[in-house]
Design a protein around this motif. Structure first.
Motif, PDB file in Angstrom:
ATOM      1  N   GLU A  27      -3.498  -0.789  -7.869  1.00 58.97           N
ATOM      2  CA  GLU A  27      -4.758  -0.102  -8.128  1.00 58.97           C
ATOM      3  C   GLU A  27      -4.452   1.162  -8.919  1.00 58.97           C
ATOM      4  O   GLU A  27      -3.561   1.926  -8.543  1.00 58.97           O
ATOM      5  N   LYS A  33      -0.366  -2.305  -4.083  1.00 57.78           N
ATOM      6  CA  LYS A  33      -1.104  -2.874  -2.957  1.00 57.78           C
ATOM      7  C   LYS A  33      -0.341  -4.003  -2.260  1.00 57.78           C
ATOM      8  O   LYS A  33      -0.203  -4.023  -1.060  1.00 57.78           O
ATOM      9  N   ILE A  87      -1.543   2.865  -6.814  1.00 54.64           N
ATOM     10  CA  ILE A  87      -1.131   2.299  -5.529  1.00 54.64           C
ATOM     11  C   ILE A  87      -0.591   0.883  -5.731  1.00 54.64           C
ATOM     12  O   ILE A  87      -1.237   0.048  -6.362  1.00 54.64           O
ATOM     13  N   GLU A 103       5.488  13.011  -2.488  1.00 61.85           N
ATOM     14  CA  GLU A 103       5.652  12.153  -1.310  1.00 61.85           C
ATOM     15  C   GLU A 103       5.739  12.995  -0.042  1.00 61.85           C
ATOM     16  O   GLU A 103       6.343  14.055  -0.039  1.00 61.85           O
ATOM     17  N   VAL A 128       0.824  -1.211   0.000  1.00 63.31           N
ATOM     18  CA  VAL A 128       0.000   0.000   0.000  1.00 63.31           C
ATOM     19  C   VAL A 128       0.859   1.264   0.000  1.00 63.31           C
ATOM     20  O   VAL A 128       0.898   2.028   0.956  1.00 63.31           O
ATOM     21  N   LYS A 129       1.545   1.454  -1.096  1.00 61.63           N
ATOM     22  CA  LYS A 129       2.381   2.640  -1.267  1.00 61.63           C
ATOM     23  C   LYS A 129       2.053   3.259  -2.600  1.00 61.63           C
ATOM     24  O   LYS A 129       1.780   2.551  -3.568  1.00 61.63           O
ATOM     25  N   ARG A 130       2.081   4.568  -2.645  1.00 59.39           N
ATOM     26  CA  ARG A 130       1.841   5.226  -3.919  1.00 59.39           C
ATOM     27  C   ARG A 130       3.019   4.967  -4.860  1.00 59.39           C
ATOM     28  O   ARG A 130       4.173   5.025  -4.442  1.00 59.39           O
ATOM     29  N   GLU A 162      -4.393   8.370  -8.175  1.00 55.26           N
ATOM     30  CA  GLU A 162      -3.149   7.748  -7.731  1.00 55.26           C
ATOM     31  C   GLU A 162      -2.988   6.338  -8.290  1.00 55.26           C
ATOM     32  O   GLU A 162      -3.968   5.697  -8.667  1.00 55.26           O
ATOM     33  N   GLN A 215      -9.915  10.445  -4.320  1.00 54.47           N
ATOM     34  CA  GLN A 215      -9.564   9.123  -4.824  1.00 54.47           C
ATOM     35  C   GLN A 215      -9.607   9.150  -6.350  1.00 54.47           C
ATOM     36  O   GLN A 215     -10.385   9.895  -6.939  1.00 54.47           O
TER      37      GLN A 215
END
Lengths: 227, 123
Positions: free
Chosen positions: B32, B108, B106, A227, A6-8, B104, B101
């Protein structure tokens, strides 16, 4: 094993762009990315703008084109430095091309860095160069349907310039349509109409630019994730 | 074709994480993509395949899920799903929004083979 992350995802370009933005801040330079289709008058506007800012404020121009150094030659008079980036087959500038150019630019002596992107209304919007502001140009001959056709770039614009307004009477162009379409995307974006050739609208444009420099040093362009 | 640049950044992150966990191979990657980023799934698959060659993620399966956009009106705070060409708040008819939302990409999760026996890590 499963790793939950779960990181951009920062694309490779964004990381270099962030670094560029730090350098602009250090040098107290306002970096402006000019985006439009080919032939909307970016270079002519910059020629006049660089001259009008003198003698108080000094500019550097960085110009992206597929081929030729013509634009840099046009922008050299009055600029601290004008550097051309030939992108070959690429339809936009990348942050690392700007980073490479920065090595040879007298950034510390400049007040503005004007980056003239490759003429294109799609890809340049996706690639952050580290700029503080995006200025999107739309000229009268291109037609009044372009905001609706290229919504992403107009949503990201910090300023919309309607250029070549001296042709307004000669061509059919409904400014109301532009304003209505912009209102659906970007309610507070300022719009300035100008003619670089005749000089109309240059005063509010230069005023806007100077005001941005006073408040915009170190800012990041709209919708650029960091970030 | 911004997918190539996104894939490049993704692979760098993936390799770093895999190394942190002493993984010897990445077998599956789950991402995602926000709809506003206009990532085309097929193009992303091709780009990912191309840039993962010669890395720990070579041959891994990329699972991609598109996330719809969600905007919040700065004036009345109502959240709504905008269209790519229409960010008008349905309540006050003003396009001045914060994107909650959909803009982005992401990373996961990742599935990896490790030297040791299988275990689950979370962070």
């Amino acid at each position: 094993m499963k790793i939950n992350v779960v990181k951009r995802v920062l694309n490779a370009n964004d990381l270099v762009a962030q670094d560029n933005r730090k350098k602009f801040k250090q040098a107290q330079v306002l970096a402006v990315n000019f985006i439009s289709s080919p032939g909307s008058g970016k270079t002519t506007l910059l020629e006049k703008t660089i001259q009008k800012l003198l003698p108080d404020e000094k500019s550097i121009a960085l110009v992206g084109d597929l081929q030729t150094t013509r634009d840099a030659e046009r922008l050299a008079p009055g600029a601290l430095q004008a550097t051309q980036i030939n992108t070959g087959m690429s339809c936009h500038l990348y942050a690392n091309q700007v980073a490479d150019a920065l090595k040879t630019l007298p950034l510390a002596k400049a007040d503005y860095l004007f980056i003239e992107n490759v003429g294109n209304m799609v890809c340049p919007g996706e690639f952050d160069l580290g700029e503080n502001l995006k200025v999107v140009l739309l000229s009268i001959p291109e037609g009044d349907d372009k905001v609706a056709k290229y919504p992403t770039i107009f949503r990201a614009a910090d300023l919309v310039l309607i250029t070549k307004i001296d042709l307004m009477g000669a061509l059919s162009f409904d400014l109301k349509r532009i304003q209505d379409d912009l209102a659906k995307l970007n309610a507070n974006v300022p719009l300035i109409q100008l003619s670089s050739l005749k000089g109309d609208g240059m005063v509010p444009w230069i005023q806007w630019l100077k005001a941005q420099r006073r408040k915009g040093i170190g800012a990041q362009a709209k919708f650029v994730t960091e970030e | 074709m911004h997918e190539m640049s996104i894939a490049q950044g993704m692979i760098e992150q993936i390799e770093k994480i895999a190394q942190d966990y002493d993984a010897i191979r990445v077998t599956k990657v789950e991402i995602e993509t926000g709809i506003l980023r206009q990532v085309i799934a097929d193009v992303m698959q091709t780009a990912f395949q191309a840039v993962s060659e010669g890395t720990l993620a070579e041959g891994s399966l990329l699972e991609l899920r598109e996330v719809p956009a969600l905007a919040e009106c700065r004036k009345c705070k109502m959240s709504f799903e905008p269209e790519i060409d229409n960010f008008l708040c349905p309540q006050c008819h003003l396009a001045d929004v914060k994107i909650l939302q959909g803009d982005e990409i992401i990373l996961k999760s990742m599935e990896c083979d490790s030297k040791e026996k299988k275990e689950t890590h979370e962070n």
